[in-house]
Design a protein around this motif. Structure first.
Motif, short mmCIF file in Angstrom:
data_model
loop_
_atom_site.label_atom_id
_atom_site.label_comp_id
_atom_site.label_asym_id
_atom_site.label_seq_id
_atom_site.Cartn_x
_atom_site.Cartn_y
_atom_site.Cartn_z
N GLU A 137 1.03 -1.20 -0.10
CA GLU A 137 0.13 -0.16 -0.08
C GLU A 137 0.82 1.14 -0.15
O GLU A 137 1.96 1.38 0.63
CB GLU A 137 -0.91 0.03 1.20
CG GLU A 137 -1.82 1.25 1.33
CD GLU A 137 -2.57 1.19 2.70
OE1 GLU A 137 -3.60 1.94 2.73
OE2 GLU A 137 -2.02 0.54 3.58
N SER A 197 -2.49 8.23 -1.09
CA SER A 197 -2.86 9.17 -2.09
C SER A 197 -1.83 10.18 -2.50
O SER A 197 -0.92 10.49 -1.50
CB SER A 197 -4.07 9.85 -1.97
OG SER A 197 -4.00 10.72 -0.58
N ARG A 222 -5.87 2.20 -14.93
CA ARG A 222 -5.79 1.98 -13.41
C ARG A 222 -4.73 0.91 -13.07
O ARG A 222 -4.46 0.94 -11.88
CB ARG A 222 -6.88 1.91 -12.79
CG ARG A 222 -8.14 2.66 -13.01
CD ARG A 222 -9.40 2.62 -12.28
NE ARG A 222 -10.32 3.56 -12.55
CZ ARG A 222 -11.40 3.87 -11.66
NH1 ARG A 222 -11.64 2.96 -10.72
NH2 ARG A 222 -12.13 4.65 -12.13
N ASN A 267 -1.34 -0.67 -9.14
CA ASN A 267 -3.01 -0.53 -9.06
C ASN A 267 -3.50 0.68 -8.46
O ASN A 267 -3.17 0.68 -7.40
CB ASN A 267 -3.63 -2.01 -8.32
CG ASN A 267 -3.11 -3.42 -9.37
OD1 ASN A 267 -2.90 -3.12 -10.59
ND2 ASN A 267 -3.37 -4.16 -8.73
N GLU A 310 -6.44 2.94 -7.02
CA GLU A 310 -7.68 3.11 -6.45
C GLU A 310 -8.46 4.45 -6.43
O GLU A 310 -7.91 5.45 -6.12
CB GLU A 310 -7.80 2.49 -5.14
CG GLU A 310 -7.57 0.93 -5.09
CD GLU A 310 -7.43 0.50 -3.75
OE1 GLU A 310 -8.39 1.10 -3.00
OE2 GLU A 310 -6.94 -0.46 -3.37
N SER A 367 -11.45 7.30 -6.63
CA SER A 367 -12.73 7.79 -5.92
C SER A 367 -13.06 9.00 -6.67
O SER A 367 -12.49 9.39 -7.50
CB SER A 367 -12.55 7.77 -4.53
OG SER A 367 -11.63 9.19 -4.22
N SER A 397 -7.30 7.67 -4.33
CA SER A 397 -7.41 7.44 -2.95
C SER A 397 -6.48 6.51 -2.21
O SER A 397 -6.06 6.80 -1.11
CB SER A 397 -8.86 6.82 -2.71
OG SER A 397 -9.19 5.73 -3.18
N ARG A 398 -5.69 5.62 -3.03
CA ARG A 398 -4.85 4.49 -2.48
C ARG A 398 -4.20 3.95 -3.70
O ARG A 398 -4.87 3.99 -4.83
CB ARG A 398 -5.49 3.48 -1.56
CG ARG A 398 -4.52 2.76 -1.10
CD ARG A 398 -4.93 1.87 -0.05
NE ARG A 398 -5.76 0.72 -0.30
CZ ARG A 398 -6.31 -0.35 0.09
NH1 ARG A 398 -5.68 -0.59 1.40
NH2 ARG A 398 -6.98 -1.35 -0.36
N LEU A 399 -3.09 3.45 -3.59
CA LEU A 399 -2.53 2.67 -4.77
C LEU A 399 -1.70 1.38 -4.16
O LEU A 399 -1.45 1.33 -2.72
CB LEU A 399 -1.73 3.19 -5.54
CG LEU A 399 -0.42 3.89 -4.84
CD1 LEU A 399 0.80 3.98 -5.57
CD2 LEU A 399 -0.78 5.49 -4.54
#
Length: 290
Positions: A115, A118, A242, A263, A265, A267, A272-274
């Motif tokens: 993880e 952002s 993405r 990858n 993510e 929103s 918001s996250r990767l």
């Protein structure tokens, strides 16, 4: 004291190349001075130390030959790949405790993804003396920049430098003292140079990474830099995918081809996250005496 160190080639391209990391699975008995000495003797860009954690699957600390750092992407991939091979973790969502909190890790299908947060962006003023210094530090001119260099952070700050083509990236001539000075000034891990030319069709970028501030002149795979680049490609360069695939290590000497998958993510508010990572191979181990 004899310390067992596993060598893991992380972020490999079809099981070849990659970026080697050291992994010590029994880190509880070592203090920070001893860990730094192990990392110095191992001599790789990073060595990871696994300890027990009360709040995560494992506690994970990273040392270069000269200092401790908060995060290391390829050493995270190396550690969880090794622990999976040893049967110490299973597939699924796991966590790592680091010096600045916990992060999620996904082990799935022979791949490890970590993880990142952002992104935040800070563009360098194209009319400033700094942009000229940045160009000089890699042996080029400001006119060669495809877009202005931008500091991007997803937990670690990297200067993303877009160059027109593979030749420009391959022929970059890093002035490491100058890069270190600018990295100190901007509080960077290092530079991440890229072009959109790739050796394998369908991938998104070919890259090189310089981090002399942390004793790493150049390395062949940098997961913590690939995340910021993937965000930059999506948010600033109009790439809608993405799933971003980044090549590294092919343009350095000697070459060590690596692949980092990211990858994103998305929103309503943007990324918001990767999750960034890839595969690893465990070729050997050795003993270190401290």
């Amino acid at each position: 004291m004899r310390i067992d160190v596993h060598f893991v080639n992380s972020l490999t391209d079809n099981e070849a190349g990659g970026n080697p990391a050291g992994v010590v699975t029994e880190g509880d008995a070592l203090n920070d001075t001893q860990k730094l000495e192990v990392a110095r003797q191992v001599g790789l860009s990073e060595t990871a130390f696994v300890s027990r954690s009360e709040i995560a699957t494992i506690k994970l600390e990273f040392f270069t030959p000269t200092r401790q750092i908060a995060h290391c992407g390829h050493a995270t991939i190396a550690t969880f790949s090794l622990l999976r091979q040893l049967g110490k973790v299973a597939d699924g969502w796991l966590t790592k405790e680091t010096v600045d909190g916990c992060r999620s890790v996904l082990v799935e299908g022979g791949e490890v993804l970590m993880e990142q947060r952002s992104p935040t962006y800070s563009e360098i003023d194209g009319k400033s003396a700094l942009v000229t210094r940045i160009a000089q530090s890699i042996g080029t001119l400001p006119a060669d920049f495809h877009v202005m260099p931008t500091v991007v952070s997803t937990g670690n700050r990297f200067l993303i430098i877009a160059l027109p083509d593979e030749r420009c990236v391959a022929e970059a001539r890093p002035d490491f003292p100058a890069i270190k000075a600018i990295s100190d000034e901007l509080d960077l891990i290092g530079y991440y140079l890229y072009c959109t030319s790739t050796k394998v069709a369908g991938r998104h970028a070919g890259t090189r990474m310089f981090a002399p501030r942390f004793g790493i002149n150049e390395e062949s795979a940098t997961g913590t830099a690939a995340g910021p680049l993937a965000c930059f490609l999506h948010d600033r360069m109009g790439i809608e995918d993405r799933h971003i695939t980044i090549e590294q290590g092919r343009l350095m000497q000697p070459a060590s081809p690596s692949v980092i998958n990211v990858n994103l993510e998305i929103s309503d508010c943007g990324i918001s996250r990767l999750m960034a990572g890839g595969k690893a191979v465990v070729p050997s181990s050795k003993h270190v005496e401290i």
